[in-house]
Motif scaffolding. Structure first.
Motif, PDB file in Angstrom:
ATOM      1  N   GLN A 140       0.831  -1.202   0.000  1.00 49.40           N
ATOM      2  CA  GLN A 140       0.000   0.000   0.000  1.00 49.40           C
ATOM      3  C   GLN A 140       0.869   1.257   0.000  1.00 49.40           C
ATOM      4  OE1 GLN A 140      -3.361   0.090  -0.267  1.00 49.40           O
ATOM      5  NE2 GLN A 140      -3.225   2.310  -0.375  1.00 49.40           N
ATOM      6  N   ARG A 141       2.051   1.166   0.613  1.00 48.67           N
ATOM      7  CA  ARG A 141       2.939   2.330   0.667  1.00 48.67           C
ATOM      8  C   ARG A 141       3.443   2.738  -0.711  1.00 48.67           C
ATOM      9  NH1 ARG A 141       7.001   0.010   5.163  1.00 48.67           N
ATOM     10  NH2 ARG A 141       6.618  -1.816   3.859  1.00 48.67           N
TER      11      ARG A 141
ATOM     12  N   ILE B  90      10.892   1.846  -3.498  1.00 49.37           N
ATOM     13  CA  ILE B  90      10.830   3.278  -3.197  1.00 49.37           C
ATOM     14  C   ILE B  90      12.065   3.987  -3.726  1.00 49.37           C
ATOM     15  CG2 ILE B  90      10.900   4.981  -1.321  1.00 49.37           C
ATOM     16  CD1 ILE B  90       9.034   3.150   0.260  1.00 49.37           C
ATOM     17  N   GLU B  91      13.244   3.403  -3.496  1.00 46.64           N
ATOM     18  CA  GLU B  91      14.475   4.034  -3.977  1.00 46.64           C
ATOM     19  C   GLU B  91      14.491   4.104  -5.507  1.00 46.64           C
ATOM     20  OE1 GLU B  91      18.212   3.198  -2.251  1.00 46.64           O
ATOM     21  OE2 GLU B  91      17.365   2.577  -0.330  1.00 46.64           O
ATOM     22  N   TYR B  92      14.003   3.062  -6.172  1.00 49.85           N
ATOM     23  CA  TYR B  92      13.936   3.075  -7.636  1.00 49.85           C
ATOM     24  C   TYR B  92      13.035   4.207  -8.124  1.00 49.85           C
ATOM     25  CZ  TYR B  92      12.536   1.762 -12.366  1.00 49.85           C
ATOM     26  OH  TYR B  92      12.241   1.790 -13.713  1.00 49.85           O
ATOM     27  N   ILE B  93      11.867   4.332  -7.525  1.00 54.86           N
ATOM     28  CA  ILE B  93      10.925   5.376  -7.947  1.00 54.86           C
ATOM     29  C   ILE B  93      11.512   6.758  -7.684  1.00 54.86           C
ATOM     30  CG2 ILE B  93       8.667   6.410  -7.481  1.00 54.86           C
ATOM     31  CD1 ILE B  93       7.658   3.535  -6.885  1.00 54.86           C
ATOM     32  N   ILE B  94      12.115   6.944  -6.528  1.00 58.17           N
ATOM     33  CA  ILE B  94      12.710   8.239  -6.199  1.00 58.17           C
ATOM     34  C   ILE B  94      13.827   8.579  -7.179  1.00 58.17           C
ATOM     35  CG2 ILE B  94      14.108   9.467  -4.479  1.00 58.17           C
ATOM     36  CD1 ILE B  94      11.164   9.358  -3.734  1.00 58.17           C
ATOM     37  N   GLU B  95      14.669   7.596  -7.492  1.00 56.98           N
ATOM     38  CA  GLU B  95      15.809   7.842  -8.380  1.00 56.98           C
ATOM     39  C   GLU B  95      15.383   8.125  -9.819  1.00 56.98           C
ATOM     40  OE1 GLU B  95      18.253   4.427  -8.021  1.00 56.98           O
ATOM     41  OE2 GLU B  95      18.900   4.888  -5.965  1.00 56.98           O
TER      42      GLU B  95
ATOM     43  N   TRP C  89      17.437   9.934   6.068  1.00 63.91           N
ATOM     44  CA  TRP C  89      16.499   9.324   5.105  1.00 63.91           C
ATOM     45  C   TRP C  89      16.953   7.913   4.748  1.00 63.91           C
ATOM     46  CZ3 TRP C  89      16.373   7.400   0.125  1.00 63.91           C
ATOM     47  CH2 TRP C  89      15.157   7.435  -0.560  1.00 63.91           C
ATOM     48  N   THR C  90      18.217   7.762   4.420  1.00 61.26           N
ATOM     49  CA  THR C  90      18.743   6.442   4.062  1.00 61.26           C
ATOM     50  C   THR C  90      18.644   5.483   5.243  1.00 61.26           C
ATOM     51  OG1 THR C  90      20.271   7.388   2.455  1.00 61.26           O
ATOM     52  CG2 THR C  90      20.787   5.189   3.267  1.00 61.26           C
ATOM     53  N   TYR C  91      18.932   5.971   6.437  1.00 60.89           N
ATOM     54  CA  TYR C  91      18.842   5.127   7.632  1.00 60.89           C
ATOM     55  C   TYR C  91      17.426   4.579   7.809  1.00 60.89           C
ATOM     56  CZ  TYR C  91      18.231   3.817  12.480  1.00 60.89           C
ATOM     57  OH  TYR C  91      17.884   3.133  13.613  1.00 60.89           O
ATOM     58  N   TRP C  92      16.429   5.472   7.775  1.00 64.59           N
ATOM     59  CA  TRP C  92      15.052   5.023   8.007  1.00 64.59           C
ATOM     60  C   TRP C  92      14.564   4.107   6.891  1.00 64.59           C
ATOM     61  CZ3 TRP C  92      13.512   5.337  12.703  1.00 64.59           C
ATOM     62  CH2 TRP C  92      13.907   6.400  13.518  1.00 64.59           C
ATOM     63  N   MET C  93      15.054   4.322   5.671  1.00 60.24           N
ATOM     64  CA  MET C  93      14.671   3.455   4.562  1.00 60.24           C
ATOM     65  C   MET C  93      15.088   2.011   4.831  1.00 60.24           C
ATOM     66  SD  MET C  93      13.027   5.124   2.198  1.00 60.24           S
ATOM     67  CE  MET C  93      13.196   3.925   0.889  1.00 60.24           C
TER      68      MET C  93
ATOM     69  N   ILE D  21       6.856   7.637   4.496  1.00 56.55           N
ATOM     70  CA  ILE D  21       6.007   6.646   3.830  1.00 56.55           C
ATOM     71  C   ILE D  21       6.422   5.236   4.233  1.00 56.55           C
ATOM     72  CG2 ILE D  21       5.417   5.647   1.577  1.00 56.55           C
ATOM     73  CD1 ILE D  21       5.463   8.475   0.429  1.00 56.55           C
ATOM     74  N   ILE D  22       7.727   4.952   4.188  1.00 62.40           N
ATOM     75  CA  ILE D  22       8.143   3.587   4.517  1.00 62.40           C
ATOM     76  C   ILE D  22       7.971   3.283   6.000  1.00 62.40           C
ATOM     77  CG2 ILE D  22      10.615   3.990   4.955  1.00 62.40           C
ATOM     78  CD1 ILE D  22      11.078   1.399   3.246  1.00 62.40           C
TER      79      ILE D  22
END
Length: 220
Positions: free
Chosen positions: A13-14, A70-75, A94-98, A173-174
């Motif tokens: 859903q995220r 998420i990283e793919y979409i952001i990039e 941001w990277t830590y929480w991902m 979101i994540i």
């Protein structure tokens, strides 16, 4: 066009929410859980060997795992949105929480769910014993670990209300799923900052639109 293989009542859903926040066009392929096992259907294995959701397809590219998607979409599609500028403390957070969301936050929540369901899956003769063992495992190990994480989230949100700086980002979101699951399974809803965070994300138009498109989601 992006295609999302989406399972009801799931972490995928995220991904729909992220796509709505970015205003991207996408297609959803819906899947229902098995009514008895609650597992994803075998049809997903035709897309990815592990048969898990979410899975993203785009121009022959297959991406699995929520964080990687998420990283793919952001990039590839965000044009700098929903991620702090590179090299900043916020970007490192941001990277830590991902990675933290799935790597550290979800295992104790999954254990909590497993131990809660063990007694109902035992036969009548063994159920009292299984319930006793599961209860001791929850109170002696799982619940203290969950409290550590919940305390951590509450303290982290006290700084800005978001997980990676002063602005809403994909890190929020994540992190939404662990917090929603903890409210459902571990009583995290009585924490002021967590409750406020969830109230704000649940009111976002993109979140609401994603719910409409995604279908049943137990943690909404």
């Amino acid at each position: 066009m992006i295609k999302i293989h989406h399972l009801e009542h799931s972490r995928s859903q995220r991904i729909l929410w992220l796509l709505e926040e970015l205003g991207l066009d996408y297609e959803i392929v819906h899947y229902k859980r098995h009514p008895e096992t609650m597992l994803a259907p075998d049809e997903l294995r035709a897309i990815h060997p592990l048969g898990k959701s979410p899975i993203l397809e785009e121009d022959g590219i297959i991406v699995a795992e929520t964080g990687a998607i998420i990283e793919y979409i952001i990039e590839t599609h965000s044009e700098g949105r929903l991620k702090p500028p590179k090299g900043t403390p916020e970007a490192r957070a941001w990277t830590y929480w991902m990675h933290y969301a799935e790597g550290s936050a979800m295992p104790p929540l999954l254990m909590k769910l497993v131990f809660q369901r063990l007694p109902e899956n035992a036969n009548a003769l063994m159920r009292p014993l299984v319930k006793s063992v599961a209860s001791r495992a929850e109170s002696g190990f799982v619940d203290p670990r969950l409290k550590e994480h919940i305390d951590y989230w509450e303290a982290s949100l006290s700084e800005t209300g978001w997980f990676a700086g002063k602005e809403f980002s994909a890190a929020d979101i994540i992190m939404s799923f662990p917090l929603e699951a903890a409210v459902s399974r571990a009583g995290a809803g009585d924490r002021a900052n967590i409750a406020d965070f969830l109230g704000r994300i649940h009111a976002r138009p993109a979140y609401l639109t994603a719910l409409e498109k995604g279908g049943p989601y137990a943690y909404a």
